[in-house]
Design an enzyme around this catalytic site. Sequence first.
Site, mmCIF file in Angstrom:
data_model
loop_
_atom_site.group_PDB
_atom_site.id
_atom_site.type_symbol
_atom_site.label_atom_id
_atom_site.label_comp_id
_atom_site.label_asym_id
_atom_site.label_seq_id
_atom_site.Cartn_x
_atom_site.Cartn_y
_atom_site.Cartn_z
ATOM 1 N N CYS A 105 -1.375 9.512 3.885
ATOM 2 C CA CYS A 105 -1.429 9.069 2.489
ATOM 3 C C CYS A 105 -2.694 9.590 1.838
ATOM 4 C CB CYS A 105 -1.385 7.561 2.429
ATOM 5 S SG CYS A 105 -2.557 6.815 3.557
ATOM 6 N N GLU A 127 0.881 -1.181 0.000
ATOM 7 C CA GLU A 127 0.000 0.000 0.000
ATOM 8 C C GLU A 127 0.907 1.216 0.000
ATOM 9 O OE1 GLU A 127 -3.168 -0.377 -0.363
ATOM 10 O OE2 GLU A 127 -3.089 -2.538 -0.112
#
Length: 440
Positions: free
Chosen positions: A242, A208
């Site tokens: 993020c 990720e």
Amino acid sequence: MVEHAQAAHDGWRILPATQRAELLIRAAAIMRRRRDELAAWEIFEEGKSWHEADADVAEAIDFCEFYAREMVRLGRPKRLGHEPGEVNHLVYAPRGVAAVIAPWNFPLAIPTGMTAAALVTGNTVLLKPSERSPLMGLLLGEIFQEAGVPAGVLHVIPGGPEIGQALVEHPDVQTIAFTGSKTVGLNILAQAARVDSRQRAVKHAVVEMGGKNAIIVDESADLDEAVTGVVASFTGYQGQKCSACSRAIVLEAVHDLFLDRLKEAVLSLAIGPAEDPGNRIGPVIDARAQATIQQYIEVGKREGRLIVERRMAGPGFFVGPVVLADIQPGHRVAQEEIFGPVLAVMKARDFDEALRLANSTSYALTGGVYSRSPKNLLAARERFAAGNLYINRGITGALVSRQPFGGYRLSGVGADYLQQFMVARVISENTLRRGFAPPE
Ligand code: NAD
């Protein structure tokens, strides 16, 4: 440590899924009991604001509860087909030893999510927290230990990239769960694809990675809400998420008005030490991050027009927040993840162009739209490249189970998370009677 984890695997693997799920439920209960203490450590170690630190602990609790329940569901063999004389079962089995390589920005939630997923699915785990948040990794190990994780099943290994690399390369590590930057994630994928002659399984890397997330504001948007949402999304935890907004794409008709209001909102933010609950914005994680963000601000000033730059003297690594306007899609500040409170504002003629700009990076993590136009909202639903698309709200703060998180393109492999730690096996039995076996 890998040998210990390998040796402990057989005992852990054969436990019923419900028992492993109970371990997670106990870990959640311990976190709930220690909620304030854990949040306080995040404020000191990572400079999180009070609210963000508490939210991170709450998310860690949610991950434990959610993966426990998911595993109970997946742990039941699933019958496939209904032909007479045959029974087919789909069952899931763990892969083996998993390495969990975590970032520092959600210092409890992300390591907890990855570790809980790997453990509950029956893998043994080597957890390497980020070198920037070692204490939270240690506390997590302590919590799982108190929850009753058997000896050898979970190891916490503090250290930097060299430890991460050693784990990725080890022939007996079968799964790598990584969350972090694009550069490191793509390297891990490449390394995991190389097969060592001592290896007995193809490594599976779940990566990720980052984002360059945009919020579109069209001419029908409620500007009060849009300004609040954009400010919260680009300055929350100093932009070190993020999911953070780093581009605002604003339609021509409301562009200048939006910029004026945005500037006022940024000027009103309370900045200062994270220990003080009155401050919304604290320092960034360390001097290295501060220097990198500062360099991007200088690049952005050359590429575009500075609208507002907040400054705060130390102690502490303060930088920004900063808003830049007139940014073009080819500019570095429109393409590269900065991971700090820097917002690039881009102007679009119409909604189609806004969508094209939004989709003009190699990332697809989060995205947002402020609009009251059903036509534009439909276009965004269909064409906005984002793993998590938010409509008329901020784009950070995804909740476990309600907004499962993950991106695509070069943001990650976003998929059903627990299944990533298991192999699917099918057992097909001919059940036509062929005599009884003698009693055993
Ligand atoms: P990073 O990539 O620098 O580090 C992440 C982890 O990888 C750390 O534990 C680090 O020690 C380790 N590492 C570094 N080099 C390595 C190597 N060569 N081999 C193996 N391991 C190595 O990222 P970071 O600064 O800790 O975190 C910020 C990044 O994480 C941002 O890009 C952010 O977008 C991303 N992120 C993504 C998500 C998501 O869910 N997609 C969530 C949080 C953060």
